[in-house]
Write a protein that holds these residues in place. Structure first.
Motif, PDB file in Angstrom:
ATOM      1  N   ALA A 234     -34.967  47.764  -0.048  1.00  0.00           N
ATOM      2  CA  ALA A 234     -34.350  46.443  -0.261  1.00  0.00           C
ATOM      3  C   ALA A 234     -33.974  45.743   1.044  1.00  0.00           C
ATOM      4  O   ALA A 234     -33.123  44.849   1.048  1.00  0.00           O
ATOM      5  CB  ALA A 234     -33.128  46.550  -1.178  1.00  0.00           C
ATOM      6  N   GLU A 235     -34.597  46.100   2.144  1.00  0.00           N
ATOM      7  CA  GLU A 235     -34.412  45.435   3.429  1.00  0.00           C
ATOM      8  C   GLU A 235     -35.782  45.044   3.981  1.00  0.00           C
ATOM      9  O   GLU A 235     -36.808  45.571   3.550  1.00  0.00           O
ATOM     10  CB  GLU A 235     -33.713  46.350   4.431  1.00  0.00           C
ATOM     11  CG  GLU A 235     -32.306  46.775   4.066  1.00  0.00           C
ATOM     12  CD  GLU A 235     -31.701  47.633   5.173  1.00  0.00           C
ATOM     13  OE1 GLU A 235     -31.590  47.147   6.320  1.00  0.00           O
ATOM     14  OE2 GLU A 235     -31.383  48.809   4.887  1.00  0.00           O
ATOM     15  N   PRO A 236     -35.815  44.115   4.956  1.00  0.00           N
ATOM     16  CA  PRO A 236     -37.099  43.755   5.563  1.00  0.00           C
ATOM     17  C   PRO A 236     -37.856  44.988   6.048  1.00  0.00           C
ATOM     18  O   PRO A 236     -37.296  45.845   6.749  1.00  0.00           O
ATOM     19  CB  PRO A 236     -36.697  42.840   6.718  1.00  0.00           C
ATOM     20  CG  PRO A 236     -35.406  42.219   6.268  1.00  0.00           C
ATOM     21  CD  PRO A 236     -34.706  43.299   5.497  1.00  0.00           C
ATOM     22  N   ALA A 237     -39.117  45.095   5.666  1.00  0.00           N
ATOM     23  CA  ALA A 237     -39.880  46.325   5.876  1.00  0.00           C
ATOM     24  C   ALA A 237     -39.976  46.727   7.337  1.00  0.00           C
ATOM     25  O   ALA A 237     -39.789  47.905   7.681  1.00  0.00           O
ATOM     26  CB  ALA A 237     -41.278  46.166   5.273  1.00  0.00           C
ATOM     27  N   ALA A 238     -40.281  45.792   8.214  1.00  0.00           N
ATOM     28  CA  ALA A 238     -40.445  46.132   9.632  1.00  0.00           C
ATOM     29  C   ALA A 238     -39.144  46.650  10.227  1.00  0.00           C
ATOM     30  O   ALA A 238     -39.151  47.580  11.052  1.00  0.00           O
ATOM     31  CB  ALA A 238     -40.950  44.926  10.409  1.00  0.00           C
ATOM     32  N   ASP A 239     -38.010  46.056   9.825  1.00  0.00           N
ATOM     33  CA  ASP A 239     -36.713  46.497  10.352  1.00  0.00           C
ATOM     34  C   ASP A 239     -36.420  47.938   9.947  1.00  0.00           C
ATOM     35  O   ASP A 239     -35.965  48.757  10.760  1.00  0.00           O
ATOM     36  CB  ASP A 239     -35.602  45.584   9.832  1.00  0.00           C
ATOM     37  CG  ASP A 239     -35.669  44.174  10.418  1.00  0.00           C
ATOM     38  OD1 ASP A 239     -36.431  43.978  11.393  1.00  0.00           O
ATOM     39  OD2 ASP A 239     -34.979  43.289   9.892  1.00  0.00           O
ATOM     40  N   GLY A 246     -37.099  54.836  15.488  1.00  0.00           N
ATOM     41  CA  GLY A 246     -36.300  54.769  16.713  1.00  0.00           C
ATOM     42  C   GLY A 246     -36.737  53.769  17.743  1.00  0.00           C
ATOM     43  O   GLY A 246     -36.532  53.977  18.945  1.00  0.00           O
ATOM     44  N   VAL A 247     -37.342  52.657  17.300  1.00  0.00           N
ATOM     45  CA  VAL A 247     -37.705  51.586  18.224  1.00  0.00           C
ATOM     46  C   VAL A 247     -37.246  50.260  17.630  1.00  0.00           C
ATOM     47  O   VAL A 247     -36.831  50.193  16.474  1.00  0.00           O
ATOM     48  CB  VAL A 247     -39.232  51.546  18.482  1.00  0.00           C
ATOM     49  CG1 VAL A 247     -39.732  52.870  19.043  1.00  0.00           C
ATOM     50  CG2 VAL A 247     -39.998  51.175  17.206  1.00  0.00           C
ATOM     51  N   SER A 248     -37.321  49.196  18.438  1.00  0.00           N
ATOM     52  CA  SER A 248     -37.006  47.874  17.921  1.00  0.00           C
ATOM     53  C   SER A 248     -38.235  47.314  17.214  1.00  0.00           C
ATOM     54  O   SER A 248     -39.365  47.737  17.500  1.00  0.00           O
ATOM     55  CB  SER A 248     -36.613  46.936  19.060  1.00  0.00           C
ATOM     56  OG  SER A 248     -37.734  46.657  19.882  1.00  0.00           O
ATOM     57  N   PRO A 249     -38.045  46.354  16.288  1.00  0.00           N
ATOM     58  CA  PRO A 249     -39.203  45.762  15.603  1.00  0.00           C
ATOM     59  C   PRO A 249     -40.224  45.181  16.572  1.00  0.00           C
ATOM     60  O   PRO A 249     -41.426  45.208  16.305  1.00  0.00           O
ATOM     61  CB  PRO A 249     -38.574  44.679  14.721  1.00  0.00           C
ATOM     62  CG  PRO A 249     -37.189  45.184  14.437  1.00  0.00           C
ATOM     63  CD  PRO A 249     -36.765  45.856  15.720  1.00  0.00           C
ATOM     64  N   GLU A 250     -39.750  44.678  17.715  1.00  0.00           N
ATOM     65  CA  GLU A 250     -40.654  44.092  18.706  1.00  0.00           C
ATOM     66  C   GLU A 250     -41.551  45.139  19.373  1.00  0.00           C
ATOM     67  O   GLU A 250     -42.585  44.808  19.943  1.00  0.00           O
ATOM     68  CB  GLU A 250     -39.855  43.346  19.781  1.00  0.00           C
ATOM     69  CG  GLU A 250     -39.114  42.112  19.286  1.00  0.00           C
ATOM     70  CD  GLU A 250     -37.890  42.457  18.446  1.00  0.00           C
ATOM     71  OE1 GLU A 250     -37.516  41.636  17.578  1.00  0.00           O
ATOM     72  OE2 GLU A 250     -37.313  43.555  18.657  1.00  0.00           O
ATOM     73  N   GLN A 251     -41.143  46.392  19.297  1.00  0.00           N
ATOM     74  CA  GLN A 251     -41.908  47.464  19.934  1.00  0.00           C
ATOM     75  C   GLN A 251     -42.946  48.100  19.014  1.00  0.00           C
ATOM     76  O   GLN A 251     -43.696  48.970  19.455  1.00  0.00           O
ATOM     77  CB  GLN A 251     -40.947  48.561  20.439  1.00  0.00           C
ATOM     78  CG  GLN A 251     -40.058  48.126  21.586  1.00  0.00           C
ATOM     79  CD  GLN A 251     -39.051  49.196  21.961  1.00  0.00           C
ATOM     80  OE1 GLN A 251     -38.217  49.598  21.144  1.00  0.00           O
ATOM     81  NE2 GLN A 251     -39.135  49.682  23.189  1.00  0.00           N
ATOM     82  N   VAL A 278     -47.721  44.402  11.927  1.00  0.00           N
ATOM     83  CA  VAL A 278     -46.467  43.736  11.572  1.00  0.00           C
ATOM     84  C   VAL A 278     -46.747  42.248  11.468  1.00  0.00           C
ATOM     85  O   VAL A 278     -47.367  41.661  12.363  1.00  0.00           O
ATOM     86  CB  VAL A 278     -45.376  43.983  12.627  1.00  0.00           C
ATOM     87  CG1 VAL A 278     -44.083  43.276  12.221  1.00  0.00           C
ATOM     88  CG2 VAL A 278     -45.128  45.464  12.813  1.00  0.00           C
ATOM     89  N   ASN A 279     -46.295  41.623  10.408  1.00  0.00           N
ATOM     90  CA  ASN A 279     -46.515  40.195  10.217  1.00  0.00           C
ATOM     91  C   ASN A 279     -45.315  39.382  10.711  1.00  0.00           C
ATOM     92  O   ASN A 279     -44.210  39.920  10.859  1.00  0.00           O
ATOM     93  CB  ASN A 279     -46.773  39.913   8.733  1.00  0.00           C
ATOM     94  CG  ASN A 279     -47.985  40.678   8.227  1.00  0.00           C
ATOM     95  OD1 ASN A 279     -49.064  40.606   8.800  1.00  0.00           O
ATOM     96  ND2 ASN A 279     -47.795  41.441   7.142  1.00  0.00           N
ATOM     97  N   PRO A 280     -45.514  38.100  11.000  1.00  0.00           N
ATOM     98  CA  PRO A 280     -44.415  37.267  11.521  1.00  0.00           C
ATOM     99  C   PRO A 280     -43.173  37.237  10.650  1.00  0.00           C
ATOM    100  O   PRO A 280     -42.058  37.044  11.144  1.00  0.00           O
ATOM    101  CB  PRO A 280     -45.059  35.879  11.616  1.00  0.00           C
ATOM    102  CG  PRO A 280     -46.519  36.137  11.806  1.00  0.00           C
ATOM    103  CD  PRO A 280     -46.798  37.355  10.975  1.00  0.00           C
ATOM    104  N   ASP A 281     -43.336  37.443   9.328  1.00  0.00           N
ATOM    105  CA  ASP A 281     -42.176  37.409   8.432  1.00  0.00           C
ATOM    106  C   ASP A 281     -41.468  38.757   8.324  1.00  0.00           C
ATOM    107  O   ASP A 281     -40.563  38.929   7.510  1.00  0.00           O
ATOM    108  CB  ASP A 281     -42.596  36.918   7.049  1.00  0.00           C
ATOM    109  CG  ASP A 281     -43.608  37.839   6.371  1.00  0.00           C
ATOM    110  OD1 ASP A 281     -44.011  38.837   7.001  1.00  0.00           O
ATOM    111  OD2 ASP A 281     -44.006  37.548   5.218  1.00  0.00           O
ATOM    112  N   GLY A 282     -41.886  39.728   9.152  1.00  0.00           N
ATOM    113  CA  GLY A 282     -41.240  41.030   9.123  1.00  0.00           C
ATOM    114  C   GLY A 282     -41.797  41.981   8.086  1.00  0.00           C
ATOM    115  O   GLY A 282     -41.263  43.081   7.891  1.00  0.00           O
ATOM    116  N   SER A 283     -42.883  41.611   7.433  1.00  0.00           N
ATOM    117  CA  SER A 283     -43.533  42.504   6.475  1.00  0.00           C
ATOM    118  C   SER A 283     -44.531  43.395   7.207  1.00  0.00           C
ATOM    119  O   SER A 283     -44.874  43.156   8.377  1.00  0.00           O
ATOM    120  CB  SER A 283     -44.236  41.697   5.389  1.00  0.00           C
ATOM    121  OG  SER A 283     -45.259  40.881   5.949  1.00  0.00           O
ATOM    122  N   LEU A 284     -45.015  44.423   6.513  1.00  0.00           N
ATOM    123  CA  LEU A 284     -45.982  45.361   7.073  1.00  0.00           C
ATOM    124  C   LEU A 284     -47.232  45.371   6.209  1.00  0.00           C
ATOM    125  O   LEU A 284     -47.142  45.512   4.988  1.00  0.00           O
ATOM    126  CB  LEU A 284     -45.396  46.773   7.121  1.00  0.00           C
ATOM    127  CG  LEU A 284     -44.130  46.990   7.965  1.00  0.00           C
ATOM    128  CD1 LEU A 284     -43.602  48.406   7.726  1.00  0.00           C
ATOM    129  CD2 LEU A 284     -44.432  46.776   9.437  1.00  0.00           C
TER     130      LEU A 284
END
Length: 386
Positions: A234-239, A246-251, A278-284
């Protein structure tokens, strides 16, 4: 120019010549003989495919040629890139037929049964060996079609007890256009299924080296058609995934995806689900089927080389000294080998065990579409060869 292996019943060759006509001519010189019945190849998309398609058809006039684009090639020298890897089958030992599936979305069980029945007739007419126990199927699919599951499940129902393996076509990790080759042309949004009947011993196998960890993630929102997961727990998938590894979404990148895939447990066995991007909306977006409600398990690598060695050596104990092993190896496995310094060792093992094939965007085994696995067939030598 690369060496050729003049083995009984099959010949294996590769070419890194960039000009399509010259590459096709080189392969033909090395593979052609009076009993050549079929050629199967895998090629880099660095080639001009519009020229390579007719060049191969012309070079192998009168011989049926099938293949696909790849995300890396496995040649008689082990791992390779930017080249063409090919295998020629001797018609005295292999009865082979192949069909093209154009409309993947509309492929029905009736269609599949018609395709398989027609190819079985071809194999029976060759009178090399009974169909039962002497036949396997090779499937090659557009690796960006997102339709592998539908086509494979349908084909598997029609194949019955005939074992099947294969791979999804790649495009050198560009994720833009992948192709299968049939009747002189490269096709997008399509698949081929090849039926191989032979009196030689063989063993179809599949293996992966990923081991389950304790972390579980529930897919709480997904689009199965695009293989995209929008929410995990129930949270954004990439996050959620980034926090777990153990990394940031940007990594998040393909290196992280290769070393930390997710998996699903079916019947007590884990099957890998690799992340594509990883998609711009934070999905995978995944390479394999995902849907709302499934539970995904965190996975981590075991021994990549040991898993392949175990399966191939087990196969060789069944079929004897290998004539050739045709392998479909996920490109993320190869990336992992490169990242962990195992690439040379894996390449040498593949070379020593006569493995040829390609790096895929997904693997296929007995009707299932899977990721980060190595699937293939080990074929034994004719009995009179020592």
């Amino acid at each position: 120019m690369k060496p050729v292996s003049q083995l009984p019943a099959v010949r294996v060759a590769s070419s890194s010549v960039r000009e399509p006509e010259l590459a096709a001519a080189e392969l033909a010189r090395r593979l052609e003989h009076d009993n050549l019945g079929c050629v199967l190849f895998f090629c880099s998309v660095e080639y001009d495919l519009q020229k390579l398609g007719p060049a191969l058809q012309k070079a192998f006039s009168g011989v049926r040629v099938y293949g696909c684009t790849s995300a890396g090639e496995i040649t008689e020298q082990g791992y390779d890139r930017g080249c063409i890897s090919a295998i020629g089958f001797d018609a005295r030992y292999f009865a082979i037929d192949c069909a093209l599936i154009r409309q993947l979305d509309r492929f029905t069980l009736q269609d599949a049964q018609g395709v398989i029945d027609q190819m079985l007739t071809t194999c029976r007419d060759a009178n090399l060996a009974p169909v039962k126990g002497n036949t396997f199927a090779i499937t090659l699919l557009d690796g960006l079609s997102s339709r592998e599951e539908l086509v494979l499940a349908t084909l598997n129902a029609a194949l019955g007890t005939i074992p099947q393996f294969g791979g999804s076509a790649g495009d050198d990790e560009r994720l833009a256009d992948t192709h299968v080759y049939y009747d002189g042309e490269f096709h997008c949004g399509a698949a081929t299924v090849m039926l191989v009947n032979t009196p030689l011993d063989f063993r179809v196998f599949s293996t992966h080296h990923m081991e389950p960890l304790d972390e579980k993630l529930v897919v709480t929102r997904a689009c199965p058609q695009s293989r995209t997961v929008y929410e995990l727990n129930a949270e954004p998938a990439a996050d959620v995934y980034a926090r777990m590894v153990g990394v940031s979404p940007e990594q998040l990148d393909r290196k992280v995806f290769a070393l930390r895939p997710l998996g699903v447990c079916v019947g007590g066995n884990y099957f890998v689900r690799s992340i594509q991007r990883v998609n711009p909306d934070g999905s995978l977006t995944f390479y394999c089927a995902v849907e709302t409600g499934i539970v995904m398990t965190a996975m981590a690598p075991g021994s990549l080389l040991d898993s392949v060695r175990t399966q191939i050596e087990a196969s060789e104990r069944v079929v004897g000294t290998p004539l050739v092993t045709l392998g479909c190896d996920c490109f993320l496995r190869r990336l992992e080998a490169e990242l962990t310094g195992q690439s040379d060792a894996v390449s040498e093992f593949l070379k020593a065990h006569r493995v040829v094939g390609f790096n895929t965007y997904g693997e296929q085994f007995n009707g299932m579409h899977i990721n980060q696995t190595f699937t293939g067939v080990v074929i034994g030598r004719p009995e009179f060869i020592t």
